[in-house]
Motif scaffolding. Sequence first.
Motif, short mmCIF file in Angstrom:
data_model
loop_
_atom_site.label_atom_id
_atom_site.label_comp_id
_atom_site.label_asym_id
_atom_site.label_seq_id
_atom_site.Cartn_x
_atom_site.Cartn_y
_atom_site.Cartn_z
N TYR A 295 0.85 -1.18 0.00
CA TYR A 295 0.00 0.00 0.00
C TYR A 295 0.88 1.24 0.00
O TYR A 295 1.89 1.28 0.70
N GLN A 296 0.50 2.23 -0.81
CA GLN A 296 1.24 3.49 -0.86
C GLN A 296 0.26 4.65 -0.76
O GLN A 296 -0.81 4.63 -1.38
N GLU A 297 0.64 5.68 -0.01
CA GLU A 297 -0.15 6.90 0.13
C GLU A 297 0.81 8.08 -0.07
O GLU A 297 1.72 8.28 0.73
N TRP A 298 0.61 8.84 -1.14
CA TRP A 298 1.52 9.91 -1.53
C TRP A 298 0.92 11.28 -1.25
O TRP A 298 -0.20 11.56 -1.65
N ASP A 299 1.71 12.16 -0.62
CA ASP A 299 1.36 13.57 -0.44
C ASP A 299 2.41 14.37 -1.20
O ASP A 299 3.59 14.35 -0.84
N PHE A 300 1.99 15.05 -2.25
CA PHE A 300 2.93 15.76 -3.12
C PHE A 300 3.26 17.16 -2.62
O PHE A 300 4.08 17.86 -3.22
N GLY A 301 2.63 17.60 -1.54
CA GLY A 301 2.97 18.87 -0.92
C GLY A 301 2.53 20.10 -1.68
O GLY A 301 2.95 21.22 -1.37
N ASP A 302 1.65 19.91 -2.68
CA ASP A 302 1.20 21.05 -3.49
C ASP A 302 -0.29 21.33 -3.35
O ASP A 302 -0.86 22.09 -4.12
N GLY A 303 -0.92 20.72 -2.34
CA GLY A 303 -2.33 20.96 -2.10
C GLY A 303 -3.28 20.08 -2.90
O GLY A 303 -4.49 20.20 -2.75
N THR A 304 -2.75 19.22 -3.75
CA THR A 304 -3.60 18.31 -4.51
C THR A 304 -4.00 17.15 -3.61
O THR A 304 -3.35 16.88 -2.59
N PRO A 305 -5.08 16.44 -3.97
CA PRO A 305 -5.50 15.31 -3.14
C PRO A 305 -4.42 14.24 -3.02
O PRO A 305 -3.59 14.06 -3.91
N THR A 306 -4.46 13.53 -1.91
CA THR A 306 -3.55 12.41 -1.68
C THR A 306 -3.74 11.37 -2.77
O THR A 306 -4.86 11.10 -3.20
N SER A 307 -2.65 10.77 -3.23
CA SER A 307 -2.71 9.71 -4.24
C SER A 307 -2.48 8.36 -3.56
O SER A 307 -1.57 8.22 -2.75
N TYR A 308 -3.31 7.40 -3.94
CA TYR A 308 -3.18 6.04 -3.42
C TYR A 308 -2.71 5.09 -4.52
O TYR A 308 -2.77 3.88 -4.37
N VAL A 309 -2.23 5.65 -5.60
CA VAL A 309 -1.75 4.86 -6.74
C VAL A 309 -0.34 4.36 -6.44
O VAL A 309 0.48 5.10 -5.91
N MET A 310 -0.08 3.12 -6.78
CA MET A 310 1.27 2.58 -6.63
C MET A 310 2.16 3.22 -7.70
O MET A 310 1.82 3.23 -8.88
N ASP A 311 3.27 3.80 -7.27
CA ASP A 311 4.27 4.40 -8.15
C ASP A 311 3.63 5.38 -9.15
O ASP A 311 3.66 5.18 -10.36
N PRO A 312 3.07 6.49 -8.65
CA PRO A 312 2.32 7.40 -9.50
C PRO A 312 3.19 8.37 -10.30
O PRO A 312 4.37 8.56 -10.02
N SER A 313 2.56 9.00 -11.27
CA SER A 313 3.10 10.18 -11.94
C SER A 313 2.32 11.37 -11.40
O SER A 313 1.14 11.24 -11.08
N HIS A 314 2.98 12.51 -11.28
CA HIS A 314 2.30 13.70 -10.77
C HIS A 314 2.80 14.92 -11.54
O HIS A 314 3.99 15.02 -11.85
N THR A 315 1.89 15.83 -11.84
CA THR A 315 2.24 17.06 -12.53
C THR A 315 2.19 18.23 -11.56
O THR A 315 1.19 18.44 -10.88
N PHE A 316 3.29 18.96 -11.49
CA PHE A 316 3.38 20.18 -10.68
C PHE A 316 3.17 21.36 -11.61
O PHE A 316 3.89 21.52 -12.60
N TYR A 317 2.16 22.17 -11.32
CA TYR A 317 1.78 23.29 -12.19
C TYR A 317 2.34 24.63 -11.74
O TYR A 317 2.34 25.57 -12.51
N ASN A 318 2.78 24.72 -10.50
CA ASN A 318 3.27 25.98 -9.97
C ASN A 318 4.73 25.85 -9.55
O ASN A 318 5.13 24.82 -8.99
N ALA A 319 5.49 26.90 -9.78
CA ALA A 319 6.89 26.90 -9.36
C ALA A 319 6.96 26.90 -7.84
O ALA A 319 6.09 27.45 -7.17
N GLY A 320 7.96 26.24 -7.30
CA GLY A 320 8.12 26.21 -5.85
C GLY A 320 8.96 25.04 -5.42
O GLY A 320 9.47 24.28 -6.23
#
Length: 91
Positions: A48-73
């Motif tokens: 089981y994996q639970e990912w928090d990308f730190g950008d305010g998007t919902p938590t992801s429960y996908v195994m080994d996800p891809s994530h897009t960051f839209y804002n610089a930071g």
Amino acid sequence: MKRLFIISLLLCIGSFVHGQAVTFKASVRTGCVPLIVDFTCTSANVIYQEWDFGDGTPTSYVMDPSHTFYNAGTYSIKLKVRFQDNTEKDT
């Protein structure tokens, strides 16, 4: 005039529980927005994996996800896992 935006990822790696480590890697750590990053959990025996990308998007429960960051930071990425023996640990 175009502006260049850079994203920097802070990866929290190396928490241990009962001899098991929570580790992961990112395909890239910096780049221009929108930045697509592929994350891979490198810990053994994870069910089981639970990912928090730190950008305010919902938590992801996908195994080994891809994530897009839209804002610089700078973002702190956190991963919580459950191992086959039902112990849980996060970074």
